[in-house]
Structure formats: structure tokens, C-alpha cells
Scaffold this active site. Structure first.
Site, PDB file in Angstrom:
ATOM      1  N   SER A 113       0.718  -1.047   0.078  1.00 52.77           N
ATOM      2  CA  SER A 113       0.019  -0.210   0.101  1.00 52.77           C
ATOM      3  C   SER A 113       0.866   1.180   0.013  1.00 52.77           C
ATOM      4  O   SER A 113       1.550   1.413  -0.938  1.00 52.77           O
ATOM      5  CB  SER A 113      -1.027   0.013   1.291  1.00 52.77           C
ATOM      6  OG  SER A 113      -2.091   0.742   1.133  1.00 52.77           O
TER       7      SER A 113
ATOM      8  N   HIS B 196      -7.749  -5.755  -0.373  1.00 50.33           N
ATOM      9  CA  HIS B 196      -6.316  -4.916   0.154  1.00 50.33           C
ATOM     10  C   HIS B 196      -5.571  -5.547   1.072  1.00 50.33           C
ATOM     11  O   HIS B 196      -4.335  -5.572   0.955  1.00 50.33           O
ATOM     12  CB  HIS B 196      -6.859  -3.632   0.641  1.00 50.33           C
ATOM     13  CG  HIS B 196      -5.556  -2.826   0.544  1.00 50.33           C
ATOM     14  ND1 HIS B 196      -5.109  -2.184  -0.721  1.00 50.33           N
ATOM     15  CD2 HIS B 196      -5.290  -1.933   1.601  1.00 50.33           C
ATOM     16  CE1 HIS B 196      -3.973  -1.321  -0.360  1.00 50.33           C
ATOM     17  NE2 HIS B 196      -4.150  -1.133   1.163  1.00 50.33           N
TER      18      HIS B 196
ATOM     19  N   ASP C  44      -9.710  -5.494  -4.373  1.00 54.31           N
ATOM     20  CA  ASP C  44      -9.063  -4.264  -3.502  1.00 54.31           C
ATOM     21  C   ASP C  44     -10.096  -3.140  -3.500  1.00 54.31           C
ATOM     22  O   ASP C  44     -10.333  -2.343  -4.483  1.00 54.31           O
ATOM     23  CB  ASP C  44      -7.904  -3.850  -4.102  1.00 54.31           C
ATOM     24  CG  ASP C  44      -6.949  -3.140  -3.094  1.00 54.31           C
ATOM     25  OD1 ASP C  44      -7.686  -2.324  -2.393  1.00 54.31           O
ATOM     26  OD2 ASP C  44      -5.772  -3.278  -3.000  1.00 54.31           O
TER      27      ASP C  44
END
Length: 278
Positions: free
Chosen positions: A97, A258, A229
Site C-alpha cells: 500500500s 487490500h 481491492d
């Protein structure tokens, strides 16, 4: 505990486990978490004989809660100071991320020029940019990120329950295997950090255009993303990363969220190991 003092005087906490002569695997965590989010992967690679390293981003986890510097430039510079302190070479850098943005910035600006990096991995990562722009019209509107800031400022503890309970791990999907301990651990990590760092970090992970960083990364790079995601949509992230990177391998996981590194570690970890060993 182990700390590095960065060039601007910030104390950065880090972990360094395993044989010092083994190839280092360096992990860069997402927003608003800490290096603890990599516990599963660090233990996995440690058991395979690797040296594993991870640090808490400034203002996150056990690192110093400074007022300023919560931007991708400082994130990359801080990572470089940790790598310099440990003198890591031939390292594989893995970022999730926001940590994927940190990896892109560090590897492009410091790691490759200094000859310290062998490979990179971007997992559910934010580059090239999350925000909708003229250059990237498939991005998310600014209202999405303004909403995150508003919820964080109004009640950070509640927001840090709602996000992992819902879209982060896909626990809001019908039939999802909701794991309360995973939600608790996400909340714990988030609340360790600074509200100021988290608030400013929204701009860092959403508005930083890292196209040039991606173009500069010529080492083999693995791009992993889930097609479910709900936090960093894969078509404007992983797919574009693979198109921009000079030497990329892309893998999209059907139905993964995610937070797939945690809830699907049994699938992701062997894929990471295969790439490292290739």
C-alpha cells in the site's frame, strides 16, 4: 529497542532479525500501521534463512511522533537512513500500500543509485497516484480522501475500527470469514501512531505522482494486487505499475482484498519466496 536517527533528527524504530550475512528482505508497511503488520512474512522468511528488516515510518508505531515530514520524500529518505545504518546490500524491498510508494521512492532515488537493491515487490501499492488527475483519469476523486481526513479527525479510534472491519480485508463481503483478532491488531497498530502523521499521510499516499520513480526502477519488480481491492483499486494501481516499470511481473489475484498479505498469507508468501529465489 533499536533506533536510527535520521538526517533531520527523527528517531526511527526498526527490527533486524536473522543472520547478518544472509540476503536481506526489507518490508515497508502501509498506512496507518507499523512494521508489526509484517509479522507473518518476517517469520516466514526468517525460517527460510533470510535476514529480515522492517521499520516503523516516522509518526507510526514506535517511531518518533514528529510534527513535520509526513510525505513521500521524507519516507524515502528515512528508509535510506535505515538501510545506510545497517549497510544492507543485495536487498529485496517489499512494500504494501503506502509502503509500496515508499519502496518505489526509496529504490528509485537511493537504492539503485547506491547499488543496494536486487529486486522490489509492490503489493496492493499506491503508485503511480491514487488521485484522479488529467494524467490518470481513472483515479479516485479528492472527495474520497477528504472524507478519510474528516473521519480521522472526528473520531480516529472509530475510523480505525470501521476500515479493517469492512473494506480493508473484504470483511464486508457476503460470506467473508471475519477474523476479529485481525481487526483488533489493525486498530492496535493504528492507535500507536500519531494522528498528525496519519492525517498528513493521506495527502502523501493519495496525491504523490510517482510515475518517474516507477520509470527509474530497472531491477526485477513483482507487482501483486487483488481484483477485489476496495482501498486501492487495481486497475489504476497494479496494472499501471506493470505498464510503467521497465522490468515488471504482474500477478492479479481473483477475489483478494487490500489486506491479502494477512488473510491470504498462505498464498502470497510462497509467491514472494519464488520471486526472491528466481
Amino acid at each position: 529497542m533499536s533506533y536510527v536517527t535520521t538526517k533531520d533528527g527523527t528517531q526511527i524504530f526498526y527490527k533486524d532479525w536473522g543472520p547478518k550475512d544472509a540476503q536481506p528482505i526489507v518490508f515497508h508497511h502501509g498506512w496507518p500501521l507499523s512494521s508489526d503488520d509484517w509479522d507473518n512474512q518476517m517469520l516466514f522468511f526468517l525460517a527460510k534463512g533470510y535476514r529480515v528488516v522492517a521499520h516503523d515510518r516516522r509518526g507510526h508505531g514506535r517511531s518518533q511522533q514528529v510534527s513535520e515530514g509526513h510525505d513521500m520524500d521524507h519516507y524515502a529518505a528515512d528508509a535510506a537512513d535505515v538501510m545506510d545504518h545497517l549497510d544492507l546490500r543485495n536487498a529485496v524491498h517489499i512494500g504494501h500500500s503506502t509502503g509500496g510508494g515508499e519502496v518505489a521512492a526509496y529504490v528509485a532515488r537511493y537504492g539503485i543509485p547506491q547499488g543496494r537493491v536486487a529486486k522490489a515487490v509492490l503489493v496492493s501499492a499506491v503508485p503511480p497516484i491514487m488521485l484522479k488527475t488529467d494524467r490518470y483519469p481513472g483515479g479516485l476523486p479528492i472527495e474520497v480522501f477528504d472524507g478519510i481526513r474528516s473521519e480521522l479527525a472526528a473520531n480516529r479510534s472509530k475510523f480505525f475500527r470501521d476500515l479493517p472491519s469492512g473494506p480493508f480485508y473484504g470483511f464486508n463481503r457476503d460470506g467473508a470469514n471475519v477474523i476479529p483478532a485481525v481487526i483488533d491488531n489493525w486498530w492496535r497498530q493504528g492507535m500507536m501512531g500519531s494522528a498528525k502523521a496519519h492525517y498528513d499521510g493521506v495527502k502523501a499516499f493519495s496525491e504523490t505522482d510517482q510515475t518517474d520513480d516507477l520509470k527509474a526502477i530497472n531491477v526485477p519488480t513483482l507487482v501483486l494486487h487483488g481484483d477485489d481491492d476496495q482501498v486501492v483499486p487495481y486497475k489504476n494501481a497494479g496494472v499501471l505499475q506493470a505498464e510503467i516499470l521497465p522490468n515488471a511481473t504482474l500477478k492479479i489475484y481473483e477475489g483478494f482484498s487490500h489486506g491479502m498479505l494477512t488473510v491470504n498469507a498462505d498464498v502470497i508468501n510462497p509467491d514472494l519466496l519464488a520471486f526472491v529465489q528466481a
